[in-house]
Write a protein that holds these residues in place. Sequence first.
Motif, PDB file in Angstrom:
ATOM      1  N   LEU A  62       0.835  -1.209   0.000  1.00  0.00           N
ATOM      2  CA  LEU A  62       0.000   0.000   0.000  1.00  0.00           C
ATOM      3  C   LEU A  62       0.865   1.252   0.000  1.00  0.00           C
ATOM      4  CD1 LEU A  62      -2.846  -1.138   2.386  1.00  0.00           C
ATOM      5  CD2 LEU A  62      -2.982  -0.711  -0.071  1.00  0.00           C
ATOM      6  N   ARG A  63       2.016   1.212   0.683  1.00  0.00           N
ATOM      7  CA  ARG A  63       2.918   2.374   0.655  1.00  0.00           C
ATOM      8  C   ARG A  63       3.416   2.613  -0.765  1.00  0.00           C
ATOM      9  NH1 ARG A  63       5.039   0.842   5.502  1.00  0.00           N
ATOM     10  NH2 ARG A  63       6.782  -0.223   4.530  1.00  0.00           N
ATOM     11  N   ILE A  64       3.751   1.500  -1.463  1.00  0.00           N
ATOM     12  CA  ILE A  64       4.222   1.656  -2.853  1.00  0.00           C
ATOM     13  C   ILE A  64       3.125   2.289  -3.709  1.00  0.00           C
ATOM     14  CG2 ILE A  64       4.888   0.406  -4.933  1.00  0.00           C
ATOM     15  CD1 ILE A  64       6.301  -1.616  -3.151  1.00  0.00           C
ATOM     16  N   GLU A  65       1.889   1.791  -3.546  1.00  0.00           N
ATOM     17  CA  GLU A  65       0.794   2.333  -4.356  1.00  0.00           C
ATOM     18  C   GLU A  65       0.546   3.800  -4.018  1.00  0.00           C
ATOM     19  OE1 GLU A  65      -0.266   1.095  -6.932  1.00  0.00           O
ATOM     20  OE2 GLU A  65       0.658  -0.851  -6.620  1.00  0.00           O
ATOM     21  N   TRP A  66       0.673   4.112  -2.713  1.00  0.00           N
ATOM     22  CA  TRP A  66       0.407   5.484  -2.291  1.00  0.00           C
ATOM     23  C   TRP A  66       1.408   6.446  -2.891  1.00  0.00           C
ATOM     24  CZ3 TRP A  66      -3.598   7.834  -0.475  1.00  0.00           C
ATOM     25  CH2 TRP A  66      -3.462   9.110   0.089  1.00  0.00           C
ATOM     26  N   SER A  67       2.690   6.005  -2.954  1.00  0.00           N
ATOM     27  CA  SER A  67       3.701   6.938  -3.452  1.00  0.00           C
ATOM     28  C   SER A  67       3.770   6.925  -4.980  1.00  0.00           C
ATOM     29  CB  SER A  67       5.068   6.603  -2.858  1.00  0.00           C
ATOM     30  OG  SER A  67       5.409   5.278  -3.200  1.00  0.00           O
ATOM     31  N   SER A  68       3.485   5.789  -5.613  1.00  0.00           N
ATOM     32  CA  SER A  68       3.598   5.766  -7.073  1.00  0.00           C
ATOM     33  C   SER A  68       2.349   6.336  -7.748  1.00  0.00           C
ATOM     34  CB  SER A  68       3.837   4.344  -7.565  1.00  0.00           C
ATOM     35  OG  SER A  68       2.654   3.587  -7.449  1.00  0.00           O
ATOM     36  N   LYS A  69       1.200   6.292  -7.067  1.00  0.00           N
ATOM     37  CA  LYS A  69      -0.057   6.849  -7.586  1.00  0.00           C
ATOM     38  C   LYS A  69      -0.540   6.160  -8.866  1.00  0.00           C
ATOM     39  CE  LYS A  69      -0.543  10.451  -4.682  1.00  0.00           C
ATOM     40  NZ  LYS A  69       0.356   9.893  -3.647  1.00  0.00           N
ATOM     41  N   VAL A  70      -0.022   4.937  -9.141  1.00  0.00           N
ATOM     42  CA  VAL A  70      -0.477   4.241 -10.349  1.00  0.00           C
ATOM     43  C   VAL A  70      -1.954   3.903 -10.233  1.00  0.00           C
ATOM     44  CG1 VAL A  70      -0.259   2.113 -11.681  1.00  0.00           C
ATOM     45  CG2 VAL A  70       1.780   3.344 -10.980  1.00  0.00           C
ATOM     46  N   LEU A  71      -2.352   3.483  -9.038  1.00  0.00           N
ATOM     47  CA  LEU A  71      -3.746   3.084  -8.849  1.00  0.00           C
ATOM     48  C   LEU A  71      -4.689   4.267  -9.074  1.00  0.00           C
ATOM     49  CD1 LEU A  71      -5.455   0.595  -7.821  1.00  0.00           C
ATOM     50  CD2 LEU A  71      -5.595   1.869  -5.701  1.00  0.00           C
ATOM     51  N   THR A  72      -4.404   5.386  -8.401  1.00  0.00           N
ATOM     52  CA  THR A  72      -5.314   6.526  -8.499  1.00  0.00           C
ATOM     53  C   THR A  72      -5.234   7.210  -9.861  1.00  0.00           C
ATOM     54  OG1 THR A  72      -3.575   7.683  -7.306  1.00  0.00           O
ATOM     55  CG2 THR A  72      -5.572   7.130  -6.083  1.00  0.00           C
ATOM     56  N   ALA A  73      -4.048   7.200 -10.468  1.00  0.00           N
ATOM     57  CA  ALA A  73      -3.898   7.940 -11.721  1.00  0.00           C
ATOM     58  C   ALA A  73      -4.241   7.115 -12.950  1.00  0.00           C
ATOM     59  CB  ALA A  73      -2.462   8.469 -11.842  1.00  0.00           C
ATOM     60  N   GLN A  74      -4.185   5.754 -12.822  1.00  0.00           N
ATOM     61  CA  GLN A  74      -4.410   4.938 -14.013  1.00  0.00           C
ATOM     62  C   GLN A  74      -5.549   3.935 -13.874  1.00  0.00           C
ATOM     63  OE1 GLN A  74      -0.606   3.254 -15.136  1.00  0.00           O
ATOM     64  NE2 GLN A  74       0.376   5.253 -15.074  1.00  0.00           N
ATOM     65  N   VAL A  75      -5.588   3.201 -12.754  1.00  0.00           N
ATOM     66  CA  VAL A  75      -6.594   2.148 -12.648  1.00  0.00           C
ATOM     67  C   VAL A  75      -7.988   2.726 -12.385  1.00  0.00           C
ATOM     68  CG1 VAL A  75      -7.245   0.046 -11.439  1.00  0.00           C
ATOM     69  CG2 VAL A  75      -4.843   0.510 -11.872  1.00  0.00           C
TER      70      VAL A  75
END
Lengths: 276, 230
Positions: free
Chosen positions: B13-26
Motif C-alpha cells: 500500500l505504501r508503494i501504491e500510495w507513493s507511485s499513484k499508479v492506482l489513483t492515476a491509471q486504474v
Amino acid sequence: MTADQIADGSSSGLSVEDRAPGYKAPILSTGSEATRVIGVIALLSTAAMLAFGLLISPPDLFQGDSVRLFYLHVPVAIVALYLAFTITLIGSVIHLVNGSTFWDLLAGAAAEVGVVFLGLTLVTGMLWGRPTWGSYWEWDPRLTSTAVSFVLYLGYLAVRKLDMDPAARSRRAAVLGIVGFANTIIVKYSVSWWRSLHQGSTLKPLDSQIEGLMMFSFALGLVSMLSIFAWLVMHRFRLAWLQHRVDAHRLEAALLERRSEGEAGIAKSGLAPGGA
Amino acid sequence: MLRDARLVAAKDLRIEWSSKVLTAQVLPFGFLVLILFGFGISPERIVQGKDGRSVLEDVSPALFWLAVLFSALLALGRSFAIEADDGNLDALQLAGLEPAGVFLGKTAAVAVELAVLEVVVGSGALLLYGATIRHWLLLIVVLVTTTLALSGAGILYAALGAGLRVRDTLVPLLVLPVLAPVLLGATRATEAALFGAAADGWSWAGFLGAFSLLYLGAGILLFGALLEES
C-alpha cells in the motif's frame, strides 16, 4: 563414458524410480504391446458403435434420428469431465507432495486429451441441441459450466507450455490442476443455482428411459471413447516422457563436455589437482 | 503469519500510495469502462414490464461488476509487477516471511485497493446509470465478500504468472474463468439489493463468503509451492 551409455540412460544419474513402469531402454516408439491391444479395441468398438448407433438401433420415439448423437456425446462428456480431469487432479496432488515426474507428465497428458474431449463434448452437444431445442446454445447450467471448464483447462495447458524452469512450471501447473478442479465444481453449482432462482431445469436431453439396443449402443460408445482416450493418453505420456529424458540427457552431455574440456585444459597446463 | 501479512500489505500500500499508479491509471480506467458501456447500450431503451427501468439501469449491476473485474485485472497485474525486479519474491522469502503471510498480505493490499475502486466506480455507476439502492446492508456485505473473493482468488492465480514475460496475456486467461462464479453471484446479489427482494441476495452473499474463504484457504496452503522456485 561412451555415447551409448548416455543414450541408454545407464549413466544418466536417473534412478530406476524415475522411469515409467515397464520402461525398457532404449525406447524407439511411443507404442507398446498395451497400446496396440487398446488400439485394436478402440477400432473395433468404434466400428461397432457406428454400426449399432447409426444403423441397427431404432430411432427414438420423441427425438427421431437425432438421438443417435447420444451414443457419442455422452461417452465423450463422461470421459472428459469425470476421467481426464480427475487424473489431472490426482497427478497434480501427488506431484506437489513428492515431486514425481511420472505423475506430473501423466497429469499433463490427461489434461491435454481431456481438453480435446471437452471440446468435442461442446461441439456434439451444440449439434444435438439445434434439432432438439431449436438453438445451438442454451444458457443451461450444464452448458455454461462446461464452457467455463473448457477455458479453465485451456489456461492449464497454457501454463504447461510456458517458457520457464521446468520444475517451477510443473509446480505452477500442479497448483492450477488442483484449484481448477475445485473451481469446476463451484462453477457447476453456482450456475445451476443461478438458473434455479428463475426457473426449473427445463432441458432434459433424455427423459425417456433407454433400454435394449439403445443401451447396448451406448455401452459400445463408452468402451470406444474410453479406449481411444487411454490410447491417446498413453502415447502422449510416453512422448512427454521421452522429451523429458532428452532434456535430461542434453544437460548431462553438456556437463560431461564441459568437464572433459576442463580436465584437458588442466592436463595441458600441467596444473593437475594436488600438483604444482 | 499475520504479522508477515501486515508487513507485506503495508509495503504494497505504501508503494501504491507513493507511485499513484492506482489513483492515476486504474481508477480512471474503471470509470472509462462505465462510460463505454453507456455508449454501447443505448440509455433511452426501456425494459418492458420492469417498472419502466431503462436497459442501462436494469443491467447496471452487471456493468458495475464487469468494470470492477477488468480494473481488478490491472490491480492484480500491478501487485506482481512491483515484485518483478531484482527477484523480489525470493527476497521476501529470504527475509524469513512465510509464504502464507505473503499471500494474505498481498491479498489484503489488493482488497483495500479494490474497495477504494468499488466506492468510486460504484458512485459513478449510480450517477450515470440512474440506479437507487434499496437494501444498504445487503449491498455492503456483498461488496465486502466480493472484494475478498476477487482479491484472494485473484492473487493466487496472478502468482501463477509472476515473473513471466507472458504475464499480461496469461493472467487474464487464468483469472477470468475462475472469477466467473463471483461475477455471477455478485451481480445477482446486487440486483437484489437494488431492485428486488433481499432474501435472494442473502443466499448469494453466503455463496460469495464461502467462495472467498475457500480461496483464502487454498492460497494459504498452496502459495508456498508457487513461490518456491528451484
